[in-house]
Design an enzyme around this catalytic site. Structure first.
Site, PDB file in Angstrom:
ATOM      1  N   GLU A 104      18.918   9.540  59.109  1.00  0.00           N
ATOM      2  CA  GLU A 104      17.951  10.205  60.076  1.00  0.00           C
ATOM      3  C   GLU A 104      16.988   8.821  60.572  1.00  0.00           C
ATOM      4  O   GLU A 104      16.351   8.401  59.686  1.00  0.00           O
ATOM      5  CB  GLU A 104      17.086  11.237  59.779  1.00  0.00           C
ATOM      6  CG  GLU A 104      17.789  12.717  59.252  1.00  0.00           C
ATOM      7  CD  GLU A 104      16.766  13.727  58.930  1.00  0.00           C
ATOM      8  OE1 GLU A 104      17.112  14.733  58.887  1.00  0.00           O
ATOM      9  OE2 GLU A 104      15.686  13.455  58.448  1.00  0.00           O
ATOM     10  N   CYS A 105      17.222   8.680  61.809  1.00  0.00           N
ATOM     11  CA  CYS A 105      15.960   7.700  62.263  1.00  0.00           C
ATOM     12  C   CYS A 105      16.057   6.300  61.624  1.00  0.00           C
ATOM     13  O   CYS A 105      17.159   5.518  61.363  1.00  0.00           O
ATOM     14  CB  CYS A 105      14.642   8.435  62.444  1.00  0.00           C
ATOM     15  SG  CYS A 105      13.678   7.358  63.625  1.00  0.00           S
TER      16      CYS A 105
END
Length: 432
Positions: free
Chosen positions: A322-323
């Site tokens: 994620e990210c």
């Protein structure tokens, strides 16, 4: 306990001092021997780190979009059963956003304490406070106001002029530049990076105690409103070992996400790659967001980490990035100073930090296993030849619509997913 004193701390806008006041109340109550549970309204990782240090307990999100009404009720019911005081820090201004802090206060019958930066006003303070009180009168209850950053005792008396008896000035807190929290591009600096934070929290607590003498917290009867803890999900991940990176580079972790994995039966293995730790023996891996751009040399120096990632994917084991976790898997990452860092090279593409915010907003995204909810907030761009397998949408019509990429057993996105929004989908992915 079915009834527990509870309070939402909100404001007319961001930057008024909600976090410092919430932390001051939490630390003061904790010093008095009370068990305090603090919640943060909406998606946020950095404020909760400060509030966790203040209260001595993990801080959970209350978000009607990401978690839903029943999930939030369950969290509050659990907190009420094990604490002496519940605090909820709002987000932005009291009525900003959809859902807003006011929506949350109304849904859970929470009294609201408004924090207003009084630094550049005097009697107008009362007009602003009255506007907050009457804007949704009868649906939410503003129980008092805090004048933050006043210049003197006389200034504190001036801002109280014009306030009605049912909207008392609970505290006038002096401006203290030496007690301000430092910030960077994503918000407050992480609590782990502030060596003097505990002394600062103690000073905030002292100031709150001296200024708010006589203020009493009103009890909220959560049981009467039908709040009950959430039932346990089917343990579909029983016997699975899921590694989770957690350190200064990968720190954007909702406690509810870890709880979700454990409630599904998984054994969660926390490790710190930015501190030189290798990937532990595991069946699946979650690389959450954080600040890989600030710790790129340390990550690159941990050769065992990158080789472990390569072996993990070669064995077709699930990996959710994620990210910041996604950026760490890219071919390269260019930081805010323009320096390019070689990353793991397991996801085709290049990441680059920008000087301005590139995406912000709540997100709903449909995985092959079902819809998940979360949010996005980043200053970087990621260019990849991979076609998205899905694209998120913003419930408020915002521009942010993050892509979901898949390559073998790797799934990556800028979306910070809230696992309790669909535990079954999370279980299906991590089960492999």
């Amino acid at each position: 306990m079915t009834s527990c004193p509870a309070l939402m701390i909100s404001a007319p806008a961001s930057g008024q001092g909600k976090t410092s006041v919430t932390a001051a109340i939490a630390r003061h109550a904790r010093q008095a021997g009370k068990k305090v549970r603090v919640f943060k309204t909406g998606p946020d990782y950095l404020d909760p780190m400060i509030l966790e240090r203040a209260s001595g307990h993990p801080v959970y999100q209350l978000d009607l979009f990401m978690g839903g009404l029943d999930h939030c009720r369950g969290l509050l019911a659990q907190a009420a059963s094990e604490s002496d005081l519940i605090l909820v820090e709002g987000v932005m201004g009291l009525f900003d956003g959809a859902p807003s802090s006011a929506d949350l206060a109304e849904a859970f019958n929470l009294p609201v304490l408004a924090v207003i930066d009084a630094g550049s006003m005097a009697q107008t303070f009362a007009a602003l406070a009255l506007g907050l009180q009457r804007y949704r009168e009868g649906r939410i209850r503003l129980c008092g106001v805090v004048a933050n950053r006043v210049g003197s005792e006389g200034h504190g008396r001036m801002v109280a002029e014009g306030l009605p008896a049912d909207l008392p000035l609970v505290a006038a807190l002096q401006r203290r530049q030496d007690l301000a929290l430092p910030e960077r591009h994503l918000g407050l600096v992480q609590a782990r990076e502030l060596p003097g934070l505990d002394a600062q929290l103690d000073e905030w607590a002292r100031a709150w105690g001296a200024a708010s003498a006589g203020f009493e917290f009103a009890p909220v009867d959560f049981a009467a409103a039908g709040f009950t803890p959430e039932p346990a999900p089917v343990p579909r991940l029983a016997g699975r070992r899921i590694a989770v990176a957690q350190d200064a580079a990968f720190s954007f972790i909702y406690p509810a996400n870890l709880d979700c994995l454990r409630r599904l039966g998984a054994e969660v293995l926390l490790f710190a790659p930015a501190e030189g730790e290798p990937l532990p023996d595991c069946d699946a891996l979650w690389l959450p967001g954080g600040y890989p751009e600030l710790h790129a040399p340390a990550l690159r120096a941990n050769k065992a980490f990158f080789s472990g990632l390569r072996a993990h994917l070669a064995a077709s084991k699930p990996l959710l990035a994620e990210c910041g976790g996604m950026l760490a898997l890219a071919v390269s990452l260019t930081d805010a100073q323009g320096q390019e860092h070689a990353m793991a090279g397991l996801l085709p593409g290049q990441a680059r930090l920008q000087t301005r915010l590139t995406a912000l907003g709540l997100q709903a995204i449909t995985w092959p296993e079902g819809e998940l909810r979360g949010h996005t907030f980043h200053y970087s761009t990621f260019e990849t030849p991979l076609p998205p397998i899905a694209r998120a949408s913003n419930p408020n019509g915002g521009k942010a619509a993050e892509a979901l990429y898949q390559q073998g057993s790797l799934r990556a996105s800028y979306v910070h997913h809230y696992f309790p929004s669909n535990p079954e989908a999370i279980a299906a992915f991590f089960a492999g």
